[in-house]
Design a protein around this motif. Structure first.
Motif, short mmCIF file in Angstrom:
data_model
loop_
_atom_site.label_atom_id
_atom_site.label_comp_id
_atom_site.label_asym_id
_atom_site.label_seq_id
_atom_site.Cartn_x
_atom_site.Cartn_y
_atom_site.Cartn_z
N LEU A 37 -24.49 3.04 -15.71
CA LEU A 37 -23.32 3.57 -16.41
C LEU A 37 -23.56 3.68 -17.91
N PHE A 38 -23.12 4.81 -18.45
CA PHE A 38 -23.05 4.95 -19.90
C PHE A 38 -21.57 4.84 -20.27
N GLU A 39 -21.23 3.80 -21.01
CA GLU A 39 -19.84 3.48 -21.35
C GLU A 39 -19.61 3.73 -22.84
N PRO A 40 -19.07 4.89 -23.18
CA PRO A 40 -18.85 5.21 -24.59
C PRO A 40 -17.93 4.22 -25.29
N LEU A 41 -17.01 3.65 -24.51
CA LEU A 41 -16.06 2.70 -25.10
C LEU A 41 -16.49 1.25 -24.94
N GLY A 42 -17.64 1.04 -24.30
CA GLY A 42 -18.03 -0.33 -24.01
C GLY A 42 -19.42 -0.71 -24.44
N GLY A 43 -20.01 0.01 -25.38
CA GLY A 43 -21.31 -0.41 -25.90
C GLY A 43 -22.48 0.41 -25.43
N GLY A 44 -22.24 1.58 -24.79
CA GLY A 44 -23.34 2.44 -24.38
C GLY A 44 -23.84 2.14 -22.98
N VAL A 45 -25.17 2.15 -22.79
CA VAL A 45 -25.76 1.96 -21.46
C VAL A 45 -25.53 0.53 -20.98
N ASN A 46 -25.01 0.42 -19.77
CA ASN A 46 -24.80 -0.88 -19.16
C ASN A 46 -26.11 -1.32 -18.50
N THR A 47 -26.77 -2.32 -19.07
CA THR A 47 -28.06 -2.77 -18.56
C THR A 47 -27.95 -3.91 -17.55
N GLU A 48 -26.71 -4.31 -17.24
CA GLU A 48 -26.51 -5.46 -16.37
C GLU A 48 -26.51 -5.10 -14.89
N HIS A 49 -26.21 -3.85 -14.57
CA HIS A 49 -26.05 -3.49 -13.16
C HIS A 49 -26.64 -2.12 -12.89
N THR A 50 -27.40 -2.02 -11.78
CA THR A 50 -27.93 -0.74 -11.32
C THR A 50 -27.26 -0.40 -9.99
N TYR A 51 -26.74 0.79 -9.88
CA TYR A 51 -26.04 1.24 -8.68
C TYR A 51 -27.03 1.87 -7.70
N GLY A 52 -26.83 1.52 -6.42
CA GLY A 52 -27.71 2.05 -5.39
C GLY A 52 -27.18 3.32 -4.75
#
Length: 270
Positions: A37-52
């Motif tokens: 996920l790229f979260e414009p309101l939450g700090g950019g690229v979410n590096t914590e979770h990868t979706y399958g």
């Protein structure tokens, strides 16, 4: 024609907005792919979770970045220099696979086009480093497997900690200047002919040695046999042969006197 009620316009607009929101919120990740996920309101690229693989619902203000996470390959044509400074073109293929759990870190640090930004420079650097250790003849003939392993090791060192695993490197073609290639092929042909000639010489020599050994063995056996055949042994053997011959149903034996050796003389066989 009757006019639509005023309340119908907000309703229609609401339905359109709802459709846009739902279509943007439903994300499909295909086979062999992963998403972050790229979260414009939450700090950019979410590096914590990868979706399958499969369907996923995300907030409409976020974007899902989808990338291949299965094993992939890229092919490169690289211009490099040999150990003696000769310009050589090397064609190769590299198999790699991004780390699924670290897809977010890969995209955050190297971008979505990480192959061009990360892999291509690493491959070129490794090829130049390894090829620069060898002569054109070694590259063209006997060192191909070793070169592949060395390039693989160099690429892995270049990409250490970069969230991409390199599986294999294949050197498919080494293109040399025509004059150099022809000279190498002539030399290899001469070496092959020389090896074949040596093989024929060694084979002929072994056959000659075999014949000599067999002849020597027969000579030794005859010499030993001759030394062991005394007059007494010969006389005994003659008597045994005479007895067997006299017992034959197909023979009529007449014994007259004896020979010089003391053996009977047999006449009149039928």
């Amino acid at each position: 024609m009757e006019k639509l009620p005023k309340i119908a316009f907000p309703f229609i607009i609401g339905i359109i907005v709802l459709i846009i929101v739902v279509s943007k919120s439903l994300v499909t990740i295909g086979p062999g792919e992963g998403g972050v996920l790229f979260e414009p309101l939450g700090g950019g690229v979410n590096t914590e979770h990868t979706y399958g693989e499969g369907f996923h619902i995300v907030a409409p203000w976020n974007d899902m970045i989808v990338q291949k996470v299965r094993q992939q390959s890229i092919s490169e044509n690289m211009n490099v220099l040999s150990v003696n400074g000769l310009d050589i073109t090397v064609s190769g293929t590299i198999w790699f696979q991004p780390e699924f759990k670290n897809l977010g870190n890969l995209i955050q640090t190297k971008g979505e086009d990480y192959i061009r930004e990360l892999l291509n420079p690493a491959i070129n650097a490794a090829a130049k480093s390894v090829v620069g250790r060898y002569t054109p003849e070694q590259l063209y003939s006997s060192k191909r497997d070793i070169i592949e392993l060395e390039i693989l090791e160099e690429v892995r060192n270049e990409l250490d900690g970069q969230f991409v695993n390199v599986k294999r490197v294949l050197v498919e073609n080494v293109k040399l200047p025509t004059t150099i290639k022809d000279a190498i092929e002539r030399k290899l042909k001469q070496e092959q002919e020389s090896l074949e000639y040596e093989f024929r010489l060694v084979t002929a020599k072994k056959e000659a040695e075999k014949v000599i050994i067999e002849a020597q063995g027969k000579a030794d056996a005859n010499r030993i046999l001759s030394a062991s055949l005394t007059d007494k042994i010969l006389q005994d053997k003659g008597i045994e042969a005479t007895v067997k011959l006299s017992e034959s149903p197909n023979s009529k034996t007449i014994i007259i006197g004896s020979g010089d050796s003391g053996l009977p003389i047999i006449l009149g066989n039928q």
